[in-house]
Design an enzyme around this catalytic site. Structure first.
Site, PDB file in Angstrom:
ATOM      1  N   PHE A 143      54.322  42.850  43.348  1.00 30.75           N
ATOM      2  CA  PHE A 143      53.414  43.211  44.331  1.00 30.75           C
ATOM      3  C   PHE A 143      52.312  42.303  44.251  1.00 30.75           C
ATOM      4  O   PHE A 143      51.342  42.839  43.278  1.00 30.75           O
ATOM      5  CB  PHE A 143      53.084  44.589  44.345  1.00 30.75           C
ATOM      6  N   ASP A 228      47.361  38.532  37.989  1.00 33.66           N
ATOM      7  CA  ASP A 228      46.984  39.252  38.834  1.00 33.66           C
ATOM      8  C   ASP A 228      46.683  40.657  38.458  1.00 33.66           C
ATOM      9  O   ASP A 228      47.201  41.437  38.174  1.00 33.66           O
ATOM     10  CB  ASP A 228      48.003  39.275  39.858  1.00 33.66           C
ATOM     11  N   LYS A 257      39.963  44.764  44.694  1.00 29.00           N
ATOM     12  CA  LYS A 257      39.964  46.396  44.580  1.00 29.00           C
ATOM     13  C   LYS A 257      38.820  46.843  43.890  1.00 29.00           C
ATOM     14  O   LYS A 257      37.796  46.992  44.642  1.00 29.00           O
ATOM     15  CB  LYS A 257      41.244  46.807  44.030  1.00 29.00           C
TER      16      LYS A 257
END
Length: 404
Positions: A143, A228, A257
């Site tokens: 993801f 990531d 984030k």
């Protein structure tokens, strides 16, 4: 306060908001630390932390103070001009990562897109891959976002459905399988893009030695290792970066984030001058990327991480969390537990219900989590959570599981 009931607000959202999410039926009005309050005044323990965007909790005083101070001075210049925080933000974030250069964006998906473009450009200009032939190897069940290019290398059919045609140039291999990765890397491969821990897939931790093996393989084959760390990084796993658990430093960090402290969207690609130096003016950009407000908040995030307190809290409370969840697994109350630090994927016996149903039952007991992939729930509290609050949340999970 709107004066409307939760039911009225949810009905209005259903009527006028696109249905690209399926939120739990709770309407949050305010929050502080690890606790959120809905429009009726009912308090809930947040065990999701905005998918790690809220590592430092809701409304952290240091972050709010920086945001307020900057709001009254300057919020946006675009990159058409310099502003006073940009240089320090890039410098301090590069230092935190042990890198040289920073390319700031806004969202995690933008950062991944930027990393993809960077890897391809590096492949053509530095490695010498023939034009239009660059390949990036990725893992199953990844993801990395929801843009058209990113879903082109997703194996989540729900994310891909009716969104083609897809972007070529990616090869998918099983996560954790070094042999499959080695077989996929060829002379036209420019990068391997991986999550050090796969969050959306259910907090999947790779086999021991996998990340170190990826690092060795990519270095030997002249390929970039792009990590990531949008969800796994910035303290979540008990280290600043999840790659550190295997002593690995990738060629590229992709961050987002928590970099914005849950206050503003901030993301970045961080790498060497050789890699990020391939960009030239006009080839890539973002109106809001690296804006003064974002840089002011993110600078304080970096300062907080440099102190090490949050990483230590995540490590110590994470050990406690996994011990307690391990007891549930030993008792047969849960099928499996995975994770690292203050991050866990908990597989519930399907006989007890779906992950969504478990999340709704926990919501009724004032605990907020989120399901993924059938009967899995994710637990990822803010790193500022107190041990007593964490234990109370786990007690609610035990009660829900015992009730069947």
């Amino acid at each position: 306060m709107s004066g409307k009931s939760p039911a009225e607000l949810i009905a209005a959202a259903e009527a006028h908001g696109a249905h690209n999410y399926h939120p739990l039926p709770v309407v949050i009005s305010s929050a502080r630390g690890a606790w959120m309050t809905d429009v009726t005044g009912r308090r809930y323990l947040d065990l999701l932390a905005g998918y790690s965007a809220l590592n430092f909790g809701h409304g952290h005083p240091r972050l709010i103070a920086e945001a307020r101070a900057q709001l009254s001075r300057l919020t946006l210049t675009s990159r058409a001009f310099h502003h006073e925080h940009y240089a320090e933000f890039c410098t301090r974030l590069a230092e935190l990562c042990g890198m040289e250069m920073v390319l700031p964006m806004n969202t995690g998906a933008e950062a991944v897109e930027t990393a993809v473009k960077t890897a391809r450009k590096w492949g053509y200009r530095v490695k010498g891959v023939p034009g239009g032939r660059a390949k990036i190897v990725v893992a199953e069940n990844n993801f990395h976002g929801r843009t058209t290019t990113i879903i082109s290398f997703s194996t989540d059919q729900e994310a891909r459905r009716d969104h083609g045609p897809f972007t070529p140039g990616f090869e998918i291999v099983p996560y954790g399988d070094l042999d499959a990765l080695a077989a996929a890397v060829d002379d036209e491969t420019v990068a391997v893009l991986l999550e050090p821990i796969q969050g959306e897939a259910g907090v999947l931790v790779p086999p021991p030695g996998y990340l170190a093996g990826v690092r060795e393989l990519t270095r030997a084959r002249g390929v970039l290792f792009m990590a990531d760390e949008i969800q796994s990084g910035l303290g979540r796993t008990g280290r600043t970066f999840a790659c550190e658990h295997e002593g690995v430093v990738p060629d590229v960090y992709i961050l987002g984030k928590a970099l914005g402290g849950g206050v503003v969207p901030v993301s970045a690609v961080v790498s060497s001058a050789e890699v990020l130096g391939v960009h030239r003016p006009g080839e890539h950009g973002s109106t809001f990327g690296g804006n003064p407000l974002a840089c002011a908040v993110a600078l304080e995030v970096v300062a907080m991480l440099r102190e090490g307190e949050y990483q230590q809290r995540a490590a110590e409370l994470g050990d406690h969390l996994h011990r307690e969840l391990g007891l549930l697994a030993a008792d047969g109350a849960v099928a499996a537990v995975r994770g690292r630090g203050l991050w866990a994927g908990v597989d519930i016996d399907p006989a007890l219900g779906t992950g969504r149903q478990l999340s709704e039952r926990l919501m009724e007991r004032r605990v907020l989590v989120k399901d993924t992939h059938g009967s899995t729930i994710r637990i990822a509290p803010p790193l500022v959570i107190g041990k007593e609050d964490l234990d109370w949340g786990l007690e609610q999970l035990r009660a829900v599981l015992a009730a069947g």
